[in-house]
Design a protein around this motif. Structure first.
Motif, PDB file in Angstrom:
ATOM      1  N   LYS A  14      23.406  -4.013  21.916  1.00 36.54           N
ATOM      2  CA  LYS A  14      24.211  -5.165  21.491  1.00 36.54           C
ATOM      3  C   LYS A  14      24.550  -5.051  20.009  1.00 36.54           C
ATOM      4  CE  LYS A  14      22.462  -8.559  24.855  1.00 36.54           C
ATOM      5  NZ  LYS A  14      21.703  -9.815  25.018  1.00 36.54           N
ATOM      6  N   SER A  15      23.552  -4.692  19.221  1.00 30.10           N
ATOM      7  CA  SER A  15      23.774  -4.489  17.788  1.00 30.10           C
ATOM      8  C   SER A  15      24.803  -3.394  17.543  1.00 30.10           C
ATOM      9  CB  SER A  15      22.451  -4.133  17.113  1.00 30.10           C
ATOM     10  OG  SER A  15      22.639  -3.775  15.770  1.00 30.10           O
ATOM     11  N   LEU A  16      24.671  -2.300  18.275  1.00 36.32           N
ATOM     12  CA  LEU A  16      25.605  -1.184  18.123  1.00 36.32           C
ATOM     13  C   LEU A  16      27.036  -1.607  18.425  1.00 36.32           C
ATOM     14  CD1 LEU A  16      26.213   1.844  17.753  1.00 36.32           C
ATOM     15  CD2 LEU A  16      25.626   2.163  20.167  1.00 36.32           C
ATOM     16  N   ALA A  17      27.222  -2.371  19.496  1.00 39.43           N
ATOM     17  CA  ALA A  17      28.565  -2.811  19.871  1.00 39.43           C
ATOM     18  C   ALA A  17      29.205  -3.646  18.760  1.00 39.43           C
ATOM     19  CB  ALA A  17      28.503  -3.620  21.165  1.00 39.43           C
ATOM     20  N   ILE A  18      28.416  -4.503  18.146  1.00 37.51           N
ATOM     21  CA  ILE A  18      28.936  -5.328  17.048  1.00 37.51           C
ATOM     22  C   ILE A  18      29.310  -4.463  15.854  1.00 37.51           C
ATOM     23  CG2 ILE A  18      28.329  -7.111  15.362  1.00 37.51           C
ATOM     24  CD1 ILE A  18      26.528  -8.322  17.589  1.00 37.51           C
ATOM     25  N   TYR A  19      28.422  -3.550  15.479  1.00 35.64           N
ATOM     26  CA  TYR A  19      28.706  -2.691  14.339  1.00 35.64           C
ATOM     27  C   TYR A  19      29.936  -1.815  14.566  1.00 35.64           C
ATOM     28  CZ  TYR A  19      24.086  -3.834  12.375  1.00 35.64           C
ATOM     29  OH  TYR A  19      23.003  -4.471  11.838  1.00 35.64           O
ATOM     30  N   LEU A  20      30.062  -1.267  15.769  1.00 39.62           N
ATOM     31  CA  LEU A  20      31.225  -0.431  16.074  1.00 39.62           C
ATOM     32  C   LEU A  20      32.524  -1.218  15.920  1.00 39.62           C
ATOM     33  CD1 LEU A  20      29.892   1.546  19.171  1.00 39.62           C
ATOM     34  CD2 LEU A  20      30.587   2.546  16.981  1.00 39.62           C
ATOM     35  N   THR A  22      33.025  -4.114  14.138  1.00 39.79           N
ATOM     36  CA  THR A  22      33.274  -4.740  12.830  1.00 39.79           C
ATOM     37  C   THR A  22      33.250  -3.748  11.672  1.00 39.79           C
ATOM     38  OG1 THR A  22      30.926  -5.276  12.578  1.00 39.79           O
ATOM     39  CG2 THR A  22      32.345  -6.943  13.599  1.00 39.79           C
ATOM     40  N   LEU A  23      32.518  -2.650  11.812  1.00 46.27           N
ATOM     41  CA  LEU A  23      32.347  -1.727  10.695  1.00 46.27           C
ATOM     42  C   LEU A  23      32.970  -0.356  10.932  1.00 46.27           C
ATOM     43  CD1 LEU A  23      28.587  -2.506   9.901  1.00 46.27           C
ATOM     44  CD2 LEU A  23      30.608  -3.436   8.753  1.00 46.27           C
ATOM     45  N   GLY A  24      33.188  -0.010  12.195  1.00 43.75           N
ATOM     46  CA  GLY A  24      33.758   1.290  12.506  1.00 43.75           C
ATOM     47  C   GLY A  24      32.701   2.300  12.904  1.00 43.75           C
ATOM     48  N   ALA A  25      33.130   3.370  13.543  1.00 42.79           N
ATOM     49  CA  ALA A  25      32.223   4.302  14.200  1.00 42.79           C
ATOM     50  C   ALA A  25      31.422   5.169  13.245  1.00 42.79           C
ATOM     51  CB  ALA A  25      33.018   5.202  15.147  1.00 42.79           C
ATOM     52  N   LYS A  26      31.804   5.197  11.960  1.00 49.38           N
ATOM     53  CA  LYS A  26      31.131   6.108  11.031  1.00 49.38           C
ATOM     54  C   LYS A  26      30.314   5.375   9.971  1.00 49.38           C
ATOM     55  CE  LYS A  26      34.656   9.680  11.663  1.00 49.38           C
ATOM     56  NZ  LYS A  26      35.722  10.501  11.023  1.00 49.38           N
ATOM     57  N   HIS A  27      30.127   4.069  10.144  1.00 48.99           N
ATOM     58  CA  HIS A  27      29.367   3.306   9.152  1.00 48.99           C
ATOM     59  C   HIS A  27      27.870   3.634   9.265  1.00 48.99           C
ATOM     60  CE1 HIS A  27      27.679  -0.126   6.964  1.00 48.99           C
ATOM     61  NE2 HIS A  27      28.873  -0.260   6.403  1.00 48.99           N
ATOM     62  N   PRO A  28      27.142   3.688   8.135  1.00 49.58           N
ATOM     63  CA  PRO A  28      25.703   3.976   8.208  1.00 49.58           C
ATOM     64  C   PRO A  28      24.919   3.034   9.109  1.00 49.58           C
ATOM     65  CG  PRO A  28      26.473   4.224   5.955  1.00 49.58           C
ATOM     66  CD  PRO A  28      27.639   3.678   6.739  1.00 49.58           C
ATOM     67  N   LEU A  58      22.492  11.516  13.031  1.00 52.08           N
ATOM     68  CA  LEU A  58      22.529  12.576  12.023  1.00 52.08           C
ATOM     69  C   LEU A  58      23.955  12.880  11.591  1.00 52.08           C
ATOM     70  CD1 LEU A  58      21.179  14.828  10.373  1.00 52.08           C
ATOM     71  CD2 LEU A  58      21.334  16.286  12.410  1.00 52.08           C
ATOM     72  N   THR A  59      24.879  12.953  12.534  1.00 51.47           N
ATOM     73  CA  THR A  59      26.275  13.258  12.210  1.00 51.47           C
ATOM     74  C   THR A  59      26.853  12.230  11.242  1.00 51.47           C
ATOM     75  OG1 THR A  59      26.612  14.331  14.353  1.00 51.47           O
ATOM     76  CG2 THR A  59      28.576  13.576  13.188  1.00 51.47           C
ATOM     77  N   ILE A  60      26.596  10.961  11.517  1.00 51.59           N
ATOM     78  CA  ILE A  60      27.091   9.897  10.636  1.00 51.59           C
ATOM     79  C   ILE A  60      26.427   9.986   9.269  1.00 51.59           C
ATOM     80  CG2 ILE A  60      27.118   7.392  10.275  1.00 51.59           C
ATOM     81  CD1 ILE A  60      27.330   7.126  13.358  1.00 51.59           C
ATOM     82  N   ARG A  61      25.140  10.178   9.248  1.00 53.56           N
ATOM     83  CA  ARG A  61      24.412  10.192   7.983  1.00 53.56           C
ATOM     84  C   ARG A  61      24.820  11.363   7.098  1.00 53.56           C
ATOM     85  NH1 ARG A  61      18.520   8.241  10.469  1.00 53.56           N
ATOM     86  NH2 ARG A  61      18.946   6.002  10.244  1.00 53.56           N
ATOM     87  N   LEU A  62      25.010  12.536   7.716  1.00 49.07           N
ATOM     88  CA  LEU A  62      25.457  13.685   6.936  1.00 49.07           C
ATOM     89  C   LEU A  62      26.817  13.415   6.286  1.00 49.07           C
ATOM     90  CD1 LEU A  62      24.425  16.630   9.280  1.00 49.07           C
ATOM     91  CD2 LEU A  62      23.633  16.305   6.928  1.00 49.07           C
ATOM     92  N   ASP A  71      17.679   9.349   4.630  1.00 56.99           N
ATOM     93  CA  ASP A  71      17.921   9.039   6.042  1.00 56.99           C
ATOM     94  C   ASP A  71      18.294  10.277   6.850  1.00 56.99           C
ATOM     95  OD1 ASP A  71      17.311   6.409   5.675  1.00 56.99           O
ATOM     96  OD2 ASP A  71      19.364   5.660   5.769  1.00 56.99           O
ATOM     97  N   VAL A  72      18.917  11.247   6.214  1.00 61.06           N
ATOM     98  CA  VAL A  72      19.191  12.525   6.891  1.00 61.06           C
ATOM     99  C   VAL A  72      17.871  13.214   7.212  1.00 61.06           C
ATOM    100  CG1 VAL A  72      20.223  14.818   6.623  1.00 61.06           C
ATOM    101  CG2 VAL A  72      21.475  12.781   5.879  1.00 61.06           C
ATOM    102  N   GLY A  73      16.930  13.159   6.280  1.00 61.95           N
ATOM    103  CA  GLY A  73      15.600  13.694   6.543  1.00 61.95           C
ATOM    104  C   GLY A  73      14.932  13.019   7.725  1.00 61.95           C
ATOM    105  N   LEU A  74      15.081  11.696   7.812  1.00 64.67           N
ATOM    106  CA  LEU A  74      14.512  10.979   8.954  1.00 64.67           C
ATOM    107  C   LEU A  74      15.107  11.462  10.267  1.00 64.67           C
ATOM    108  CD1 LEU A  74      14.300   7.256   7.751  1.00 64.67           C
ATOM    109  CD2 LEU A  74      12.410   8.846   8.110  1.00 64.67           C
TER     110      LEU A  74
END
Length: 335
Positions: A14-20, A22-28, A58-62, A71-74
């Motif tokens: 549910k959180s992911l759907a909202i972020y996608l 309102t913020l777009g697919a590449k937001h942290p 990882l793709t988004i964070r990089l 966060d990339v390390g995580l």
């Protein structure tokens, strides 16, 4: 954290759907949601799905945070952990080392996450049967954790647990029990008597007593472990399979072969469902069933299971691994 992983995944989605939206697919924040879903699947033992989501994170964070960001390390660490759980140890070590390099540069040599990385690398080497190398990494982790977190922190308990397992693997069972009892004392005090990590400690102490030939004492610890794991993790978690397997081994050594096979089959059913048909632990369950069948005098059935174990070990561990050599020895004895 309550073990209700499907419910957690529902909220994360549910959180992911909202972020996608309102913020777009590449937001942290989208990356964080993917990370959380991956962590939940990892906790469920669904490691393939876990890797998919952690790789999305990882793709988004990089792209958005840069290759040296914490966060990339995580993400590297989490992907490594999933591969470790799948039995792909060299791949796991590669990801763990990427995480370690980032943590050393961004956090410093005494940060707890550096200790975690050393611990994780040690665990992968232990899984590869390189026990002295594993203990070296565990000792590095322990030194950092004792200084940064204190002597009773659960992470210190985990490292004592890992050191105990490595000593058990080396056949040094007295040292193993000492380390596991340190881990258990911390976990009981800090996590409570019903926590899954307490169950792990009971299981591992049981394993050391099992190896020492004290089978009834071992079974008592395994029973404590199983009760906690069933309640905390659910009936199909890979850790539950490990405990069934260990109880089977104790019964095997006591000469109670039918009880042993019953426990091995319970372990195998979980492992096939949660880990996949080619995981090394599936090979171990086949090996154990074959050994019990041989002990009962059923050589034909024993050969079927031992050959299944050999095929998995050859593919996943290689011809020189101790497990592969051991199962071949049993096959040769049957011919």
């Amino acid at each position: 954290n309550k073990g209700e992983y499907d419910k957690a995944i529902g909220y994360y989605e549910k959180s992911l759907a909202i972020y996608l939206k309102t913020l777009g697919a590449k937001h942290p924040f989208v990356g964080t949601s993917y990370n959380n879903i991956g962590a939940a699947y990892d906790a469920k033992g669904e490691y393939g799905k876990s890797i998919v989501y952690h790789e999305k994170a990882l793709t988004i964070r990089l792209k958005k945070l840069g290759a040296k960001h914490y966060d990339v390390g995580l993400s590297y660490n989490n992907i490594g952990a999933a591969y470790d759980a799948k039995g792909e140890y060299d791949k796991a070590i590669g990801y763990y080392e990427k995480a370690l390099a980032i943590y050393l540069k961004t956090l410093g040599v005494e940060h707890p996450l550096v200790g975690t990385s050393y611990n994780n690398i040690g665990e992968a080497y232990r899984n590869k049967s390189e026990y002295d190398k594993a203990i070296g990494y565990y000792d590095k982790a322990l030194a950092i954790q004792l200084k940064a977190l204190g002597a009773e922190h659960p992470s210190v308990g985990m490292t004592y647990n890992n050191i105990g397992e490595a000593y058990s693997n080396k056949g040094e069972y007295g040292k193993s029990i000492v380390s596991h009892e340190k881990a258990l004392a911390i976990r009981l005090k800090k996590l409570g008597a019903k926590h899954s990590d307490v169950g792990q400690s009971y299981n591992n102490i049981g394993g050391a007593y099992d190896a020492k030939g004290e089978y009834d004492k071992a079974l008592g610890y395994y029973e404590k472990s199983l009760a906690i794991q069933l309640d905390a993790l659910g009936a199909e978690h890979p850790s539950v399979a490990t405990t069934y397997n260990n109880r089977g081994l104790a019964y095997f050594k006591k000469g109670e072969y039918d009880k042993a096979i019953g426990h091995y089959n319970k372990a195998l059913a979980i492992q096939l469902k949660k880990l996949g048909a080619e995981h090394p632990l599936v090979g171990t369950s086949y090996f154990n069933i074959g050994a019990a069948c041989k002990a009962k005098g059923d050589k034909a059935k024993a050969m079927v299971y031992l050959l299944k174990a050999k095929a998995i070990y050859l593919k996943k561990l290689g011809p020189q691994h101790p497990n592969t050599k051991a199962v071949q020895s049993w096959i040769d004895d049957l011919k």
